[in-house]
Design a protein around this motif. Structure first.
Motif, short mmCIF file in Angstrom:
data_model
loop_
_atom_site.label_atom_id
_atom_site.label_comp_id
_atom_site.label_asym_id
_atom_site.label_seq_id
_atom_site.Cartn_x
_atom_site.Cartn_y
_atom_site.Cartn_z
N SER A 91 0.83 -1.21 0.00
CA SER A 91 0.00 0.00 0.00
C SER A 91 0.86 1.26 0.00
O SER A 91 0.51 2.26 -0.63
N ARG A 92 2.00 1.21 0.68
CA ARG A 92 2.90 2.36 0.70
C ARG A 92 3.50 2.60 -0.68
O ARG A 92 3.54 3.74 -1.18
N GLU A 93 3.95 1.53 -1.34
CA GLU A 93 4.52 1.67 -2.67
C GLU A 93 3.46 2.14 -3.67
O GLU A 93 3.75 2.97 -4.55
N ALA A 94 2.26 1.61 -3.53
CA ALA A 94 1.18 2.02 -4.43
C ALA A 94 0.84 3.50 -4.23
O ALA A 94 0.63 4.24 -5.20
N SER A 95 0.82 3.95 -2.98
CA SER A 95 0.54 5.35 -2.69
C SER A 95 1.61 6.26 -3.28
O SER A 95 1.30 7.34 -3.82
N LEU A 144 1.99 -0.78 -17.78
CA LEU A 144 1.57 -0.02 -16.60
C LEU A 144 2.80 0.32 -15.76
O LEU A 144 3.62 -0.55 -15.47
N PRO A 145 2.96 1.58 -15.35
CA PRO A 145 4.13 1.96 -14.54
C PRO A 145 4.23 1.14 -13.25
O PRO A 145 3.23 0.76 -12.65
N GLU A 146 5.46 0.93 -12.82
CA GLU A 146 5.73 0.08 -11.67
C GLU A 146 5.13 0.67 -10.40
O GLU A 146 5.13 1.87 -10.19
N GLY A 147 4.62 -0.21 -9.57
CA GLY A 147 4.09 0.17 -8.28
C GLY A 147 2.60 0.42 -8.24
O GLY A 147 1.99 0.37 -7.17
N ALA A 151 -4.22 3.87 -7.75
CA ALA A 151 -3.39 2.67 -7.69
C ALA A 151 -4.22 1.56 -7.05
O ALA A 151 -5.26 1.83 -6.43
N VAL A 152 -3.77 0.31 -7.19
CA VAL A 152 -4.56 -0.83 -6.74
C VAL A 152 -3.69 -1.83 -6.00
O VAL A 152 -2.56 -2.14 -6.42
N VAL A 153 -4.21 -2.34 -4.89
CA VAL A 153 -3.66 -3.53 -4.24
C VAL A 153 -4.73 -4.62 -4.37
O VAL A 153 -5.82 -4.49 -3.81
N LEU A 154 -4.41 -5.67 -5.11
CA LEU A 154 -5.36 -6.75 -5.40
C LEU A 154 -5.02 -7.98 -4.58
O LEU A 154 -3.89 -8.46 -4.61
N LYS A 155 -6.03 -8.47 -3.85
CA LYS A 155 -5.88 -9.72 -3.10
C LYS A 155 -6.84 -10.77 -3.66
O LYS A 155 -8.01 -10.81 -3.31
N ASP A 202 -5.30 -0.54 6.76
CA ASP A 202 -4.12 0.22 6.37
C ASP A 202 -4.47 1.66 6.03
O ASP A 202 -5.38 1.92 5.24
N PRO A 203 -3.77 2.64 6.57
CA PRO A 203 -4.10 4.05 6.33
C PRO A 203 -3.87 4.50 4.89
O PRO A 203 -4.43 5.53 4.48
N ASN A 204 -3.08 3.79 4.13
CA ASN A 204 -2.85 4.17 2.73
C ASN A 204 -3.96 3.69 1.80
O ASN A 204 -4.00 4.11 0.65
N ILE A 205 -4.81 2.80 2.27
CA ILE A 205 -5.91 2.29 1.45
C ILE A 205 -7.12 3.17 1.67
O ILE A 205 -7.64 3.28 2.77
N ALA A 206 -7.59 3.81 0.58
CA ALA A 206 -8.72 4.73 0.69
C ALA A 206 -10.06 4.04 0.56
O ALA A 206 -11.08 4.54 1.05
N MET A 207 -10.07 2.90 -0.10
CA MET A 207 -11.33 2.21 -0.38
C MET A 207 -11.07 0.72 -0.48
O MET A 207 -10.00 0.29 -0.93
#
Length: 487
Positions: free
Chosen positions: A53-57, A201-204, A175-179, A222-227
């Motif tokens: 999430s930090r890298e995605a942010s 797609l750019p890295e991260g 940005a997206v974190v997919l689980k 996680d505080p970096n995840i908005a939704m």
């Protein structure tokens, strides 16, 4: 042409723009039809989610500043990349999720449509001018990306149900974190990572890590995840909503259904039984839109039961990777055991077993239950298996009351010779989707898809709906020169 999933660069790893090791360990992915090991995937834990999430942010801000046509171009390239590799993705769907070839091809086609629809979003108007309430001040409303979107996707349509959230979220500047679910982590996660990697797609911006409860909980906190966008069971959806709500995150919930197929007394019963069989048995009934309650007016009920039972008995069940079959395996032992329990308890309660009701390993025969009443498990529970419970009603009014006798509200279908009658009935059904003279299993990339009640929290997937889901409004005013105030 090199395949999306050839080689071993991704084996036992998670994705952050490159394939890297995780602290959450690894898991084996097996083929439901045979039990054979297909692959080893990396698992994420809370620490992996924090890093992802930090890298995605960190990557998201520059992505949001990219002009719309540049983001659109990458989504179009992803669609073209999928077209080149569609057969490979379909083969993984067959082996990893137990899909028959037709369902696998249909799922990939729908996913490709989602990519093309998402590619149209970045070049659409993203706000509007507002009337000036003060002289010399310009006022506008504009949509801005949320930041980082966490996506938790299921195992039944693993490729489509991840893509339909990943693609519009990225297209609109997030940005997206997919689980993905561990059981289908290759086609539901690895293939999507490879697809966007090949598209440039750019890295991260896209992070992919499979896992179960721990990384899911971490996404909600996680505080970096908005939704958090979740597709899955109502029971787990409640937990996601609770965890995300405590952290004041936006939540999109697409949950289970207990869907009604209503057959009125003027319906073409043979056609209705075809729609009923398709609605109940496609992908072994493991679809949130499956017709879990067949509500039939008594004057045509005997004919409907006879025809549906014949159709069920004629359907072939087996390994979709090795033979031509209509139904493949259920996803796991827990799933088929639950189907057995519901069927057995319903028959013990007085229902009539008209077809099926038998299992072999993870294969379950398409089943018809007659005489099902509102007190029986097959009426009340989402079975998520190839079972068609039939409830007989006196007339149209009772059909509406019985259809609405559930806390779920995803989809319903009505069979009648009169479209006008069907449309009037649709107005009285408490569902997010209604199909008149059709079956329950429909999906269009541009239609607002979602349910009411315990089937969802009002969120909708679909091209225009994506603006509501994955962006937020900002009110912007400006003056050419600052002004003084009385204080």
């Amino acid at each position: 042409m090199t395949g999306l999933l050839t080689g071993n660069s991704w084996t036992g790893k998670i994705y952050n723009g490159q394939w890297v090791g995780s602290t959450g360990g690894t898991a084996e992915v097996s083929e439901p039809a045979t039990g054979a090991m297909l692959a080893e995937v990396g698992l994420g834990n809370a620490a992996d989610v924090e890093r992802a999430s930090r890298e995605a942010s960190e990557a998201q801000s520059a992505w949001a500043q990219r002009i719309g046509p540049e983001r659109a171009a990458i989504l179009r390239e992803a669609a073209k990349t999928l077209e080149r590799h569609h057969e490979e993705v379909e083969r993984w769907l067959i082996r990893e999720s137990g899909s028959v070839p037709g369902k696998a091809a249909f799922e990939v086609q729908l996913a490709q449509a989602e990519l093309w629809e998402a590619a149209a979003l970045p070049t659409q108007p993203w706000g509007h001018l507002l009337p000036a309430s003060q002289d010399g001040r310009h006022s506008a409303a504009r949509r801005l990306p949320l930041g980082v979107v966490g996506i938790i996707s299921p195992w039944n349509f693993p490729f489509l149900l991840a893509i339909r959230a990943v693609a519009p979220a990225l297209a609109l500047g997030n940005a997206v974190v997919l689980k993905p679910d561990v059981q289908t982590a290759v086609v539901g996660g690895t293939a999507i990572a490879q697809l966007f990697h090949e598209a440039g797609l750019p890295e991260g911006l896209l992070q992919v890590l499979a896992g179960d409860a721990e990384p899911g909980q971490a996404l909600c906190e996680d505080p970096n995840i908005a939704m958090v966008s979740f597709t899955g069971s109502t029971s787990i959806g409640r937990e996601v909503a609770s965890a995300a709500g405590r952290n004041l995150k936006r939540v999109s919930l697409e949950l289970g259904g207990n869907n009604a197929l209503i057959v009125l007394d003027d319906a073409d019963v043979d056609t209705a039984s075809s729609a009923g069989a398709w609605s109940a048995y496609l992908h072994q009934g493991q679809i949130c839109m499956t017709a879990g309650r067949h509500i039939v007016v008594e004057s045509v009920a005997d004919e409907y039961l006879d025809l549906l039972s014949r159709r069920a008995a004629a359907l072939r069940v087996g390994d979709p990777n090795r033979e031509e079959v209509a139904l493949g395996p259920l996803i796991n032992e827990s799933q088929i055991a639950n189907v057995e329990r519901v069927v057995n308890e319903t028959v013990s309660s007085g229902a009539e077993l008209r077809a099926g009701g038998k299992r072999d390993a993870l294969f379950y025969r398409p089943t018809v239950l007659g005489g099902v009443t509102a007190e029986m498990p097959a009426f009340r529970e989402e079975i998520f298996g190839p079972v068609a419970p039939v409830t007989v009603v006196r007339d149209e009014e009772e059909a509406i009351a019985v259809a609405n006798d559930t806390d779920r509200g995803l989809v319903a279908a009505v069979q009648t010779s009169s479209a006008e009658r069907g449309n009037a009935l649709a107005n009285q059904l408490r569902t997010g989707i209604v199909h008149v003279n059709d079956q329950t299993l429909n999906n269009d990339a541009y239609a607002p898809f979602g349910g009411t009640g315990m089937s969802g929290n009002g969120s909708r997937f679909g091209s225009q709906s994506s603006w509501d889901e994955f962006t937020e409004w900002q009110w912007l005013t400006s003056r050419s020169q600052a002004r003084q105030y009385p204080f």
